[in-house]
Scaffold this motif. Sequence first.
Motif, short mmCIF file in Angstrom:
data_model
loop_
_atom_site.label_atom_id
_atom_site.label_comp_id
_atom_site.label_asym_id
_atom_site.label_seq_id
_atom_site.Cartn_x
_atom_site.Cartn_y
_atom_site.Cartn_z
N VAL A 21 9.20 48.57 46.84
CA VAL A 21 10.07 48.98 47.95
C VAL A 21 11.26 49.71 47.37
N LEU A 22 11.38 50.99 47.68
CA LEU A 22 12.46 51.80 47.14
C LEU A 22 13.65 51.80 48.10
N PRO A 23 14.83 52.23 47.63
CA PRO A 23 16.06 52.02 48.41
C PRO A 23 16.00 52.41 49.90
N GLN A 24 15.44 53.58 50.21
CA GLN A 24 15.43 54.01 51.60
C GLN A 24 14.68 53.00 52.47
N GLU A 25 13.53 52.55 51.95
CA GLU A 25 12.72 51.59 52.69
C GLU A 25 13.34 50.20 52.66
N ALA A 26 13.98 49.89 51.53
CA ALA A 26 14.64 48.59 51.42
C ALA A 26 15.73 48.45 52.48
N ALA A 27 16.35 49.57 52.83
CA ALA A 27 17.40 49.54 53.86
C ALA A 27 16.77 49.10 55.20
N ALA A 28 15.55 49.56 55.47
CA ALA A 28 14.86 49.15 56.69
C ALA A 28 14.53 47.66 56.63
N TRP A 29 14.07 47.21 55.46
CA TRP A 29 13.79 45.76 55.30
C TRP A 29 15.06 44.96 55.59
N GLN A 30 16.17 45.40 55.01
CA GLN A 30 17.42 44.66 55.19
C GLN A 30 17.81 44.61 56.67
N ALA A 31 17.61 45.72 57.37
CA ALA A 31 17.98 45.76 58.79
C ALA A 31 17.14 44.75 59.56
N VAL A 32 15.85 44.71 59.25
CA VAL A 32 14.95 43.77 59.92
C VAL A 32 15.34 42.33 59.57
N GLU A 33 15.63 42.12 58.30
CA GLU A 33 16.01 40.76 57.86
C GLU A 33 17.31 40.31 58.53
N ARG A 34 18.24 41.24 58.71
CA ARG A 34 19.51 40.87 59.36
C ARG A 34 19.27 40.33 60.76
N VAL A 35 18.39 41.02 61.51
CA VAL A 35 18.09 40.59 62.88
C VAL A 35 17.44 39.20 62.85
N MET A 36 16.52 38.99 61.91
CA MET A 36 15.82 37.71 61.81
C MET A 36 16.77 36.57 61.48
N ARG A 37 17.61 36.83 60.48
CA ARG A 37 18.60 35.81 60.11
C ARG A 37 19.47 35.44 61.30
N SER A 38 19.98 36.45 62.00
CA SER A 38 20.94 36.16 63.07
C SER A 38 20.23 35.43 64.20
N GLU A 39 18.99 35.82 64.50
CA GLU A 39 18.26 35.15 65.58
C GLU A 39 17.96 33.70 65.18
N ALA A 40 17.54 33.48 63.93
CA ALA A 40 17.21 32.12 63.48
C ALA A 40 18.47 31.25 63.47
N GLU A 41 19.57 31.83 63.01
CA GLU A 41 20.80 31.03 62.90
C GLU A 41 21.38 30.71 64.27
N LEU A 42 21.12 31.61 65.21
CA LEU A 42 21.52 31.36 66.60
C LEU A 42 20.86 30.08 67.14
N HIS A 43 19.67 29.79 66.63
CA HIS A 43 18.94 28.60 67.06
C HIS A 43 19.19 27.42 66.11
N GLY A 44 20.09 27.57 65.16
CA GLY A 44 20.41 26.46 64.26
C GLY A 44 19.46 26.28 63.10
N PHE A 45 18.69 27.33 62.76
CA PHE A 45 17.85 27.24 61.57
C PHE A 45 18.68 27.63 60.35
N GLY A 46 18.55 26.87 59.25
CA GLY A 46 19.27 27.18 58.01
C GLY A 46 18.29 27.68 56.96
N GLU A 47 18.77 28.53 56.07
CA GLU A 47 17.84 29.13 55.10
C GLU A 47 17.46 28.17 53.98
N VAL A 48 16.17 28.19 53.58
CA VAL A 48 15.73 27.46 52.37
C VAL A 48 15.08 28.45 51.42
#
Length: 430
Positions: free
Chosen positions: A14-41
Amino acid sequence: MELLTQAPRGTQDVLPQEAAAWQAVERVMRSEAELHGFGEVRTPVFEHTELFQRGVGDTTDIVQKEMYTFLDKGGRSVTLRPEGTAGAARAMLEHGVFNGGLPVKFYYFTSCYRYEKAQKGRLREFHQFGVELYGSGDPLSDAEVILLGHSLFERFGVKGVRLEINSIGCPACRAKYFETLKAYFGSHREELCGTCLDRLERNPMRILDCKNESCGKVAAEAPKMIDFLCGDCRAHFDHVKALLDAAGVAYTVNPSIVRGLDYYTRTVFEFLAEIDGKELAVCAGGRYDGLVEELGGQHTPALGFGLGMERLLLLLQAQGVELPGVEPCEVFLGYLGGAAKAAAFRLCTELWKSGVHAMCDVNGRGLKAQMKYADKLGAAYSLVLGDDELEQGKAELKNMKTGEKKKISLGDRFLDDYLTVVTEQEDLSF
Ligand code: ATP
Ligand code: MG
């Protein structure tokens, strides 16, 4: 030039341009999970092999065919994790997490390793976003986890994702079903593959999940678990469906979903989408009430899902969903001469400290080559320093798009001046 080697089959860089897309997707996932009280492991990439044999199940495709298992130098059998749940459950047990208040909720981003026939959407190293909820057998938890998956697809704006659900009952109602299923598959022995003949004795339900074409044909006509549910399992399933109805989430009941893992009980579900003309599960999960006991803990009902990151990204790409790319450089500092080079680097340092994405040439190139590089970086502004500018203590900040130039101080007021110009011009562009 011949390269020494290439990335192993079924892996992706995964090169930087694509990694930026991964990060954007991950940000949404983290925020949605944390909204429901899920913590990262975060758990190890490799575990003792027996964890997956027990926690995934030794009649599954994963354990029978797909694991990367090897002996380490101490002669101990270890396996690269093929999925995220077994490791997460092991970690929770090891750290006594289930002795505290329940339910507890976790999410993870993990790489997974499966020796599969590599093709689009099917890799040997892939990544999952997963959520896990331990300590509740209530249908509300099933609904929460399914709705969380659903809300992700909504937030990404992807279309055509279908939700299919099923119930595969509990060990009590499954016993009777297994007998019926054994009898059915027993009368179709000659159409089953070698692996399924073994499964016929040990876990006939696994045959329903076999990817072999001939087995698939027999499986399509097989008796369905949903017709064998006990009263409790049926009531549980009805309640989950009612909660999805109430939330306005569309689904179909597909009595053929059994999921690939042995520890699933009751609710199972898949979010499916067409990728390159092929229907693939982008997110799949269900309830695994038996898992924690299987790993030596106390009975702890649990459920979760795993969402394939590569499959989701393929889907987003195919549907033209715009994701942010790499943030371009904001200001490029060019220079002429040794003193200006030192000054450019000093100003760059000041900009970095205040969070401005700045760059200056480090290769000692001519000014023309420096500015060509600035264009390549997509710099919004440039500032060129030479002997005159150093003498005056001022230089022109150029807007690379409009060509507009403004003099700014190179002294104490540098940052203030810089930010004033950039803010003014940004305001204008709206
Ligand atoms: P499939 O039926 O496609 O083989 P699976 O049942 O083996 O999937 P799970 O073990 O449930 O998949 O994993 C959860 C999710 O991880 C899948 O829904 C999918 O999105 C993703 N996934 C599974 N295997 C792969 C793979 N080899 N490459 C890429 N993504 C995968
Ligand atoms: Mg699979």
